[in-house]
Design a protein around this motif. Structure first.
Motif, PDB file in Angstrom:
ATOM      1  N   CYS A 351       2.493  -2.119   3.569  1.00 21.70           N
ATOM      2  CA  CYS A 351       1.980  -1.271   4.649  1.00 21.70           C
ATOM      3  C   CYS A 351       2.953  -0.114   4.839  1.00 21.70           C
ATOM      4  O   CYS A 351       4.041  -0.106   4.242  1.00 21.70           O
ATOM      5  N   PRO A 352       2.631   0.873   5.687  1.00 22.53           N
ATOM      6  CA  PRO A 352       3.548   2.016   5.859  1.00 22.53           C
ATOM      7  C   PRO A 352       4.941   1.629   6.340  1.00 22.53           C
ATOM      8  O   PRO A 352       5.931   2.201   5.892  1.00 22.53           O
ATOM      9  N   CYS A 365       2.375  -1.610  12.142  1.00 26.49           N
ATOM     10  CA  CYS A 365       1.218  -0.809  11.717  1.00 26.49           C
ATOM     11  C   CYS A 365      -0.086  -1.402  12.249  1.00 26.49           C
ATOM     12  O   CYS A 365      -0.235  -2.626  12.331  1.00 26.49           O
ATOM     13  N   GLU A 369      -4.257   1.714   9.814  1.00 24.10           N
ATOM     14  CA  GLU A 369      -3.185   2.337   9.041  1.00 24.10           C
ATOM     15  C   GLU A 369      -2.927   1.568   7.749  1.00 24.10           C
ATOM     16  O   GLU A 369      -2.685   2.168   6.693  1.00 24.10           O
ATOM     17  N   ARG A 372      -5.797   2.269   5.315  1.00 21.82           N
ATOM     18  CA  ARG A 372      -5.700   3.625   4.785  1.00 21.82           C
ATOM     19  C   ARG A 372      -4.578   3.718   3.751  1.00 21.82           C
ATOM     20  O   ARG A 372      -4.719   4.378   2.724  1.00 21.82           O
ATOM     21  N   TYR A 373      -3.470   3.039   4.016  1.00 22.42           N
ATOM     22  CA  TYR A 373      -2.329   3.045   3.096  1.00 22.42           C
ATOM     23  C   TYR A 373      -2.691   2.368   1.777  1.00 22.42           C
ATOM     24  O   TYR A 373      -2.439   2.897   0.694  1.00 22.42           O
TER      25      TYR A 373
END
Length: 509
Positions: A351-352, A365, A369, A372-373
């Protein structure tokens, strides 16, 4: 007065034989170069004029016409400076015209007459030998690069005066001594070793399988878990390159202008382009259609760290070379095809923030998110990566307790035994390793036991595997069986191969 000699240009990773014809005739002083020269070749006029005068030779006050044949082939680069200068001197009887007809000459001239190294000396020397050329004069700076070539006398030159004296018989230049490939392998050193990777037994097992079969790998895990270190250790467990493989890899690096100082590549290439790399730098291209990172990684490893951070078009450009093993680059002025059989090793965070699913850190996150990542890596690209493994972070107290792990040399022994098992199986085909098995070869070389076939069928329905993922699981299972020297793939091999696809449900489904 007319004189001719031989030179070589580049066409992809092959040398192209060029005949240099120089004619001196009466008329107004002029220096013309014809035969589709590019700007670097046209500028040879000024370099040659200055080099001749600074070395004490008079420049002819005649009409000089230089033809680079064949005339319909574009000539690029400064490697034509030295042969043109020598041919001009032959026309002026400073060099015997007969002595240079059957000799190949390469080199860029400085204004003081010194000979600079050129790009692509190795493929040019190989092509000259193939064409039956017995002698070649080339820059002294390219000596180590071509020292592995036998069957042709390679003469290293430092300056124009030395070449003239050699051709005139006044002072012979000793040829380059051929270096044995076996000796070069003994001098090889690896910068990374698996003995420094503590813990991560499951990840190291997966990378051993990948090395044994040439499979692509995706590692997913939090920051600092050792993904990059393990990727950098991969060349140390891959089997030694054969001499032919080393020649091809070195030719690519020579054409790209990044040949190693030692000459021949002995360690499998490891290329790690930054995630800001452009499409051209990865695939290749530019005005002269030079090779990119995926071709420089031929016979080695292409490592993409922080995979989702790469541009989408850059990642999608990998799909065709991964399937075909070569990349074709077409430009207005050039077209080249470069081999690109590489192992793709990728790493990414889940994840981000990097801590999704972590047992020790809380993820910050949102689900949107994370989706999308992860969606930055397309399904078709994931399908082409044989093994998806999860790398967990190891607590600090365990790291201090861990002893030194198994060394790369021990792992490489098992990998080489598995590769030998494969070579025996594929001896009558062009298949180099299990990862290169085509769909038409699966049934012939990958015999499944009945219980293994049943397990794979059930897993295909449960996990929703694509046809490509289905065949790649069989290839990985074939490699696991090879490590155990088993002829038939059994249920245990399939179960372990399926394990390397199990994290897909956690992150992408």
């Amino acid at each position: 007065m007319l004189s001719t000699t031989l030179c070589y240009g580049l066409g992809g990773i092959d040398g192209l034989q060029i005949t240099v014809e120089v004619n001196l005739s009466s008329g107004l002083p002029m220096f013309d170069i014809v035969g589709l020269p590019d700007a670097a070749v046209k500028e040879a006029r000024e370099r040659i004029r200055a080099a001749l005068r600074n070395c004490g030779y008079s420049f002819p006050e005649d009409r000089i016409t230089v033809n680079l044949a064949p005339a319909d082939l574009k000539k690029e680069g400064p490697s034509f400076d030295l042969p043109i200068a020598i041919a001009i001197l032959a026309c002026s009887h400073r060099v015997n015209p007969i002595a240079i007809r059957d000799i190949a000459i390469l080199g860029e001239l400085s204004l003081d007459g010194s000979v600079r190294p050129i790009r692509g000396a190795l493929p040019m020397a190989i092509s000259a030998r193939t064409h039956g050329v017995k002698k070649m004069i080339l820059p002294d700076g390219n000596s180590s690069e071509v020292s592995c070539i036998d069957g042709i006398e390679l003469i290293p030159a430092r300056n124009l005066t030395q070449v003239v004296r050699h051709l005139s018989g006044e002072e012979k230049i000793p040829p380059i001594e051929a270096a044995a490939y076996s000796q070069l392998l003994k001098n090889r050193e690896y910068s990374s070793d698996f003995r420094f990777v503590k813990g991560q037994r499951s990840a190291k097992r997966a990378l051993e399988i990948a090395a044994a079969g040439g499979h692509n790998v995706l590692m997913v895990g939090p920051p600092g878990s050792g993904k990059t270190l393990m990727a950098r250790c991969m060349p140390s467990i891959l089997p030694d390159m054969t001499f032919d493989e080393a020649l091809v890899s070195t030719r690519i690096h020579s054409v790209a202008g990044c040949a190693p100082e030692s000459g021949l590549l002995t360690e499998r290439p490891f290329r790690s382009p930054h995630h800001t790399a452009s499409h051209v730098s990865l695939v290749g291209g530019g005005v002269h259609a030079v090779p990119g990172e995926i071709s420089k990684a031929h016979n080695g490893v292409l490592f993409l760290d922080e995979l989702p951070e790469y541009k989408r078009d850059v990642l999608e450009a990998l799909r065709q070379p991964m399937e075909d093993g070569f990349v074709s680059i077409t430009r207005v002025s050039a077209q080249s095809t470069y081999p690109s059989e590489f192992m793709l090793i990728c790493s990414m965070n889940p994840c981000p923030c990097g801590h999704y699913g972590s047992r020790t850190h809380e993820c910050r996150c949102s689900s949107a998110e994370i989706r999308r990542y992860l969606s930055r890596v397309s399904g078709p690209l994931l399908d082409r990566i044989d093994m998806h493994i999860e790398v967990e972070s190891i607590p600090a107290e365990r790291l201090s307790e861990e002893k030194e792990a198994e060394a790369s040399c021990e792992i490489r022994k098992r990998v080489e035994e598995a590769r030998a098992f494969q070579r025996q199986r594929y001896e009558n085909s062009k298949i180099s390793c299990n990862a290169r098995l085509g769909a038409q070869n699966i049934h012939e070389f990958c015999k499944l036991a009945p219980d293994a076939r049943k397990m794979l069928s059930m897993a295909t329905e449960t996990m929703g595997l694509s046809n490509r993922a289905f065949t790649r699981i069989i290839k990985v299972a074939r490699t696991i069986a090879d490590l155990e020297k088993e002829m038939v793939i059994n249920q245990t091999h399939i179960a372990e191969a399926l394990q390397y696809r199990s994290i897909d449900d956690k992150y992408w489904h």
